[in-house]
Enzyme design. Sequence first.
Site, PDB file in Angstrom:
ATOM      1  N   LYS A  52       5.163   5.789  -3.976  1.00 35.74           N
ATOM      2  CA  LYS A  52       4.707   6.474  -2.768  1.00 35.74           C
ATOM      3  C   LYS A  52       5.649   6.124  -1.615  1.00 35.74           C
ATOM      4  O   LYS A  52       6.182   4.993  -1.560  1.00 35.74           O
ATOM      5  CB  LYS A  52       3.276   6.017  -2.461  1.00 35.74           C
ATOM      6  CG  LYS A  52       2.580   6.765  -1.333  1.00 35.74           C
ATOM      7  CD  LYS A  52       1.105   6.351  -1.230  1.00 35.74           C
ATOM      8  CE  LYS A  52       0.378   7.041  -0.098  1.00 35.74           C
ATOM      9  NZ  LYS A  52      -1.054   6.703  -0.045  1.00 35.74           N
ATOM     10  N   SER A 127      -4.356  10.524   0.171  1.00 32.08           N
ATOM     11  CA  SER A 127      -3.023  10.716   0.685  1.00 32.08           C
ATOM     12  C   SER A 127      -1.924  10.558  -0.369  1.00 32.08           C
ATOM     13  O   SER A 127      -0.825  11.050  -0.169  1.00 32.08           O
ATOM     14  CB  SER A 127      -2.770   9.734   1.825  1.00 32.08           C
ATOM     15  OG  SER A 127      -2.824   8.397   1.353  1.00 32.08           O
ATOM     16  N   SER A 151      -7.421   7.086  -1.340  1.00 32.39           N
ATOM     17  CA  SER A 151      -6.153   7.798  -1.515  1.00 32.39           C
ATOM     18  C   SER A 151      -5.479   7.668  -2.866  1.00 32.39           C
ATOM     19  O   SER A 151      -4.488   8.361  -3.112  1.00 32.39           O
ATOM     20  CB  SER A 151      -5.169   7.366  -0.435  1.00 32.39           C
ATOM     21  OG  SER A 151      -5.473   8.032   0.751  1.00 32.39           O
TER      22      SER A 151
HETATM   23  N1  GLN Z   1      -8.651  10.245   3.293  1.00 35.92           N
HETATM   24  C1  GLN Z   1      -8.812   8.960   3.882  1.00 35.92           C
HETATM   25  C2  GLN Z   1      -8.203   8.929   5.246  1.00 35.92           C
HETATM   26  O1  GLN Z   1      -7.677   9.916   5.645  1.00 35.92           O
HETATM   27  C3  GLN Z   1      -8.277   7.899   2.987  1.00 35.92           C
HETATM   28  C4  GLN Z   1      -6.850   7.644   3.152  1.00 35.92           C
HETATM   29  C5  GLN Z   1      -6.325   6.558   2.300  1.00 35.92           C
HETATM   30  O2  GLN Z   1      -7.003   6.017   1.434  1.00 35.92           O
HETATM   31  N2  GLN Z   1      -5.104   6.164   2.592  1.00 35.92           N
HETATM   32  O3  GLN Z   1      -8.237   7.955   5.917  1.00 35.92           O
END
Ligand code: GLN
Length: 445
Positions: A52, A127, A151
């Site tokens: 990532k 994400s 995410s």
């Molecule tokens: N969708 C969640 C957020 O926007 C989780 C993001 C994540 O786990 N990095 O914060």
Amino acid sequence: QIIQHKEKVEPEIHAYLHDTHERALAAAQKVDDKIAAGETIAPLAGVPGALKDNLCSDGEPVGAASKILEHFIAPYNATVVEKLQAQDYVSLGKLNMDEFAMGSSTENSAYGPSKNPWNTECVPGGSSGGSAAAVAARSALWALGSDTGGSIRQPASYCGLVGLKPTYGLVSRYGLLAFASSLDQIGPLTQDVTDCAIVLNAIAGHDPKDSTSIAGERPDYTNALQSDVKGLRIGVPAEYFTDGIKPEVKKAVEDALKTYEELGAEIVPVSLPRAKYAISAYYIVAPAEASSNLARYDGVGFGLRVPGENLIEMYKKTRSEGFGAEVQRRIMLGTYVLSAGYYDAYYMKALKVRTLIKEDFANAFSKADILVTPTVPDTAFRFGDKINDPLAMYMEDVCTVPVNLAGIPALSMNCGFADGMPIGMQLIGPNLSEERLLQAAYTFE
Ligand code: GLN
């Protein structure tokens, strides 16, 4: 061959932000040489994967899919990268994500979204959406993601993969571009449970460079790859099977529970009564930490600098142009809840709720060994469906964020399809129960 395949699918999928093909080929050559010399090689040696875009790897671009870090080159290795190097890993590049890991669809990437290989009109989740899209499109055989509120698990669910958020502190966060430090964990996205155990073996372990890293030796997670759930007490939290869950998703998870029961597991109803407050608490704690972590991107130390008349102007212009809308929203929200007068009303309250959620899980684990829930209330949605409605996007995380607030591990795996799109099932366990989760998941391998 995988590079050829990647070049073929990338124009459609857009999972990658940066290529590191030369390094990958050199690393692969090294593995070939070792094999030719009769040396033993590590399980991940030569197996092409990818990282990532929020993981630092010395000399390679890293930018968390943000304009503010355009052209930034990592000056050191994340601990996970060091550990992977010790296994002679091969990385094909850096994977797309929502900017600074804020989002659930990759639509917040400054470089355009990735597509879901199951249906390119749908999001891959986020994400870590680039990580999931790459593994699902086979343009990486494994990938690392990060999970602050879901995410890793949510994109794994949308792309039909296995995704593991390890226990907080099991995998070092050193070299991960921080979003919300008390919630962030790095973990694997893979095709199956066996690969998940192999990648976890490579990255888990104590690291003095991360003060929240858990001390002690780690087991060999591949020992957990046995299909035996006899006597396993599987807790089913009623709160996760309500009307908000798409009927096909509910049915698929319930069918998996029936299979577990037939195989000798015991299904026990449990309750997580405070889980309904998790989203509200998370969207205070995570932005609060993010507003502090992202203060460092000021045009001085890293990446983008937009000149201004004076220092303050330069800060303002750099941060206004460098950060996207969602990141700015979170910084404002976080700054607000941490400011004098609001700290007690919002931030302290959220921390108290966090403690209550931990308590709920502790109660549930006094009756059950693991919990099983849907990973996400639905299957992958279409591009554009939620991007203009932040609250709808935040609700994507309703099943996953309680786990991060509690710091416990959870794994998402495929358990069916609705209209051709994968459905994810979430297995949640107490601290350091990764072996138990892998074993329960392996039953369906
Ligand atoms: N969708 C969640 C957020 O926007 C989780 C993001 C994540 O786990 N990095 O914060």
